[in-house]
Design a protein around this motif. Sequence first.
Motif, mmCIF file in Angstrom:
data_model
loop_
_atom_site.group_PDB
_atom_site.id
_atom_site.type_symbol
_atom_site.label_atom_id
_atom_site.label_comp_id
_atom_site.label_asym_id
_atom_site.label_seq_id
_atom_site.Cartn_x
_atom_site.Cartn_y
_atom_site.Cartn_z
ATOM 1 N N THR A 3 -0.533 13.495 15.661
ATOM 2 C CA THR A 3 0.945 12.974 15.518
ATOM 3 C C THR A 3 1.815 13.305 14.234
ATOM 4 O O THR A 3 3.004 13.387 14.408
ATOM 5 N N GLU A 4 1.064 13.349 13.260
ATOM 6 C CA GLU A 4 1.993 13.492 11.817
ATOM 7 C C GLU A 4 1.079 14.242 10.797
ATOM 8 O O GLU A 4 -0.004 13.930 10.805
ATOM 9 N N ILE A 5 1.680 14.988 10.041
ATOM 10 C CA ILE A 5 1.000 15.338 8.491
ATOM 11 C C ILE A 5 2.236 14.628 7.723
ATOM 12 O O ILE A 5 3.340 14.627 7.928
ATOM 13 N N SER A 6 1.507 14.261 6.683
ATOM 14 C CA SER A 6 2.295 13.927 5.293
ATOM 15 C C SER A 6 1.739 14.509 4.080
ATOM 16 O O SER A 6 0.604 14.191 3.638
ATOM 17 N N GLN A 7 2.481 15.559 3.914
ATOM 18 C CA GLN A 7 1.885 16.413 2.814
ATOM 19 C C GLN A 7 1.989 16.007 1.415
ATOM 20 O O GLN A 7 3.007 15.351 1.083
ATOM 21 N N GLU A 58 0.780 -1.168 -0.048
ATOM 22 C CA GLU A 58 -0.086 -0.102 -0.094
ATOM 23 C C GLU A 58 1.003 1.265 0.043
ATOM 24 O O GLU A 58 0.361 2.498 -0.528
ATOM 25 N N TYR A 59 2.109 0.993 0.638
ATOM 26 C CA TYR A 59 2.893 2.248 0.787
ATOM 27 C C TYR A 59 3.554 2.642 -0.635
ATOM 28 O O TYR A 59 4.790 2.188 -0.885
ATOM 29 N N TYR A 60 2.951 3.181 -1.677
ATOM 30 C CA TYR A 60 3.167 3.467 -2.876
ATOM 31 C C TYR A 60 4.344 4.273 -3.159
ATOM 32 O O TYR A 60 5.249 4.250 -4.277
ATOM 33 N N ALA A 80 -2.562 4.072 1.761
ATOM 34 C CA ALA A 80 -0.867 4.105 2.177
ATOM 35 C C ALA A 80 -0.887 4.097 3.779
ATOM 36 O O ALA A 80 0.370 3.636 4.169
ATOM 37 N N TYR A 81 -1.548 4.995 4.452
ATOM 38 C CA TYR A 81 -1.544 5.409 5.789
ATOM 39 C C TYR A 81 -2.473 4.488 6.651
ATOM 40 O O TYR A 81 -2.408 5.094 7.977
ATOM 41 N N ASN A 82 -3.009 3.412 6.181
ATOM 42 C CA ASN A 82 -4.057 2.992 7.144
ATOM 43 C C ASN A 82 -4.001 1.511 6.672
ATOM 44 O O ASN A 82 -5.259 0.826 6.276
HETATM 45 C C1 AVI Z 1 9.227 9.516 6.415
HETATM 46 N N1 AVI Z 1 7.918 9.966 6.031
HETATM 47 C C2 AVI Z 1 7.919 10.664 4.452
HETATM 48 C C3 AVI Z 1 6.723 8.897 5.707
HETATM 49 C C4 AVI Z 1 5.529 9.701 5.205
HETATM 50 O O1 AVI Z 1 4.964 9.144 4.214
HETATM 51 O O2 AVI Z 1 5.030 10.506 5.534
HETATM 52 C C5 AVI Z 1 6.351 8.785 7.260
HETATM 53 C C6 AVI Z 1 5.346 7.746 7.462
HETATM 54 N N2 AVI Z 1 4.263 7.805 8.116
HETATM 55 C C7 AVI Z 1 3.273 6.959 7.841
HETATM 56 N N3 AVI Z 1 3.744 6.146 6.983
HETATM 57 C C8 AVI Z 1 4.911 6.597 6.643
#
Ligand code: AVI
Length: 322
Positions: A281-285, A50-52, A205-207
Amino acid sequence: MKNAPEITFDSAFAEDTYKGLNSDPKFLLSKYIYDKNGDKLFQKIMDMPEYYLTSCEFDILKLNAENIADSFSSENGFDLIELGAGDGKKTKILLKEMVEKGYNFDYLPVDISQNVLDELENSLKEEIPEASVKVQQGTYFKTLEKLSEYNSRKKVILVLGSNIGNLSHKDAVDFLNNIRNAMSPEDMLFMGFDQKKHPQKILDAYNDPSGITEDFNKNLLVRINSELDGDFNLNNFLHWETYDPETGTAKSFLVSKKVQEVNIKKLDLQIHFDAWETIHTEISQKYDDSVVKWLADEAGLSVEKSFGDKENCYKNYIFRRQ
Ligand code: AVI
């Protein structure tokens, strides 16, 4: 935030955690996900179907290796400096191409972890023994400052993996500006930016259903428990991802499934959670060409070229100083 009592913190992690959990809404900083366990989980994420992002960037480098290597080359040779080198899997495609072409260059991978650098150095000795490798342990900026003093030949600075996406636009401009200040006019920056696309593909990709991203996100709570003597019960929090196609921002949250109190002894803190209260907790722009151009402009850089995959899911851009 509540009035801060007189409290001294043992580490930036302790201070940022205190601030974030006393804010309304609550937040934690994604950079603290990466300890030994977080690094391992991120490696697993990069291998998930999923993490393309990883496979797209790999394909771009593979398809355009010759073209990219040609843009880097320079008569007097060059230094290839990679910020956040990791396992170098993608960079090796370019290194092989440049070695085959007989280019005169040194590869300087920068990483905060000496362990990562040792592994990378060993694998390079085996796989590409012809490459001249000079590992640099340290933070991006300390190393860049040091490297900006070497101006005898062209520098090519490499930042892969869309790492910039974990920064707000303001922090991204500061990051680009810091790099720009270390660049001479002939130097280049080669950077990956994940692109806006079908929102479902981003959410997937994030789930992931296997829960690797959930464990990665919850590693923040694991670290608070082990390093700050906290008692977060991981089962009482939900990993939640959102994506806003208008702004291109994917956001990760931990959501409290019920009313609960959490104690963090080393911070002398008891935190109350309402049911369904969030910790951001995080952004992924995610980007498009116009946003990348705007960020570059703000930082005094200009886009010279870009390379995309077939569907333009992901792009690598070459920047120079304006
Ligand atoms: C490191 N970074 C670019 C990842 C992203 O896609 O934001 C970190 C990540 N977070 C969740 N999955 C991957």
